[in-house]
Scaffold this motif. Structure first.
Motif, PDB file in Angstrom:
ATOM      1  N   GLU A 156       1.015   3.467  -3.393  1.00 23.13           N
ATOM      2  CA  GLU A 156      -0.930   3.769  -2.972  1.00 23.13           C
ATOM      3  C   GLU A 156      -0.359   4.800  -1.894  1.00 23.13           C
ATOM      4  O   GLU A 156      -0.955   6.606  -2.920  1.00 23.13           O
ATOM      5  CB  GLU A 156      -1.575   2.970  -2.912  1.00 23.13           C
TER       6      GLU A 156
ATOM      7  N   LEU B 129       0.749  -1.244   0.454  1.00 25.65           N
ATOM      8  CA  LEU B 129      -0.448   0.147   0.032  1.00 25.65           C
ATOM      9  C   LEU B 129       0.945   1.387  -0.300  1.00 25.65           C
ATOM     10  O   LEU B 129       0.445   2.058  -0.047  1.00 25.65           O
ATOM     11  CB  LEU B 129      -0.792  -0.113   1.379  1.00 25.65           C
TER      12      LEU B 129
ATOM     13  N   LYS C 283       1.371   7.806  -4.003  1.00 28.98           N
ATOM     14  CA  LYS C 283       0.630   8.644  -5.113  1.00 28.98           C
ATOM     15  C   LYS C 283      -0.034   9.765  -4.789  1.00 28.98           C
ATOM     16  O   LYS C 283      -0.148  10.782  -5.739  1.00 28.98           O
ATOM     17  CB  LYS C 283      -0.306   7.198  -6.127  1.00 28.98           C
TER      18      LYS C 283
ATOM     19  N   VAL D 255      -8.481   4.009   0.989  1.00 32.45           N
ATOM     20  CA  VAL D 255      -7.538   3.262   0.810  1.00 32.45           C
ATOM     21  C   VAL D 255      -7.122   1.830   1.994  1.00 32.45           C
ATOM     22  O   VAL D 255      -7.357   0.650   1.401  1.00 32.45           O
ATOM     23  CB  VAL D 255      -6.580   4.120   0.062  1.00 32.45           C
TER      24      VAL D 255
END
Length: 151
Positions: free
Chosen positions: A9, A6, A12, A31
């Protein structure tokens, strides 16, 4: 999904140029909650100006009445004073716990530091007893360090 998977992510989301801070925080909550089975409530609390209290920021999960938490009260309030991670394997065994939901069994709170000052925290509730490991702590410290870069 492995917590390490993760990290890209989260990076990002942090690096999205046209997304405001609160939207990024909400996306991170989404998320984490979506990808980690035992993360049942994920949110951020931040120091409320000059007051010795925390104010609820972006979160995902059941609504909570705990939008303001005085320093020292509950797990979040204790982290605001101690500046240290707090892992609660079983909330029923914790004296200074603020119940958000009868389904919550465990909690982890990790402080967010900006220029050495504790300005907030990520708070995660789990409906599973004792789900949090050292890997969760390390991962959430990474998340908080990333979040600190946009605050």
């Amino acid at each position: 999904m492995l917590l390490q998977d993760l990290k890209p992510e989260v990076e990002k989301i942090i690096n999205q140029p046209d997304t405001d801070k609160d939207s990024k925080l909400k996306l991170i909550c989404e998320v984490l909650e979506r990808n980690v089975d035992y993360y049942n409530w994920v949110g951020f609390y931040f120091k409320n100006g000059d007051k010795n209290e925390l104010k609820l920021g972006p979160y995902v999960g059941e609504p909570t009445d705990h939008t303001i938490i005085p320093f020292g009260k509950g797990i979040c309030g204790q982290v605001a004073e101690s500046n240290a991670n707090f892992v609660v394997p079983d909330v029923k065994a914790q004296d200074n716990y603020i119940a958000c939901s009868i389904t919550v069994k465990a909690e982890i709170v990790i402080p967010i530091f900006v220029n050495g000052e504790n300005i907030g925290q990520i708070d995660i509730d789990s409906n599973t007893i004792n789900p949090f490991t050292k890997e969760d702590e390390d991962f959430l410290e990474f998340v908080c360090a990333q979040v600190a870069t946009i605050l």
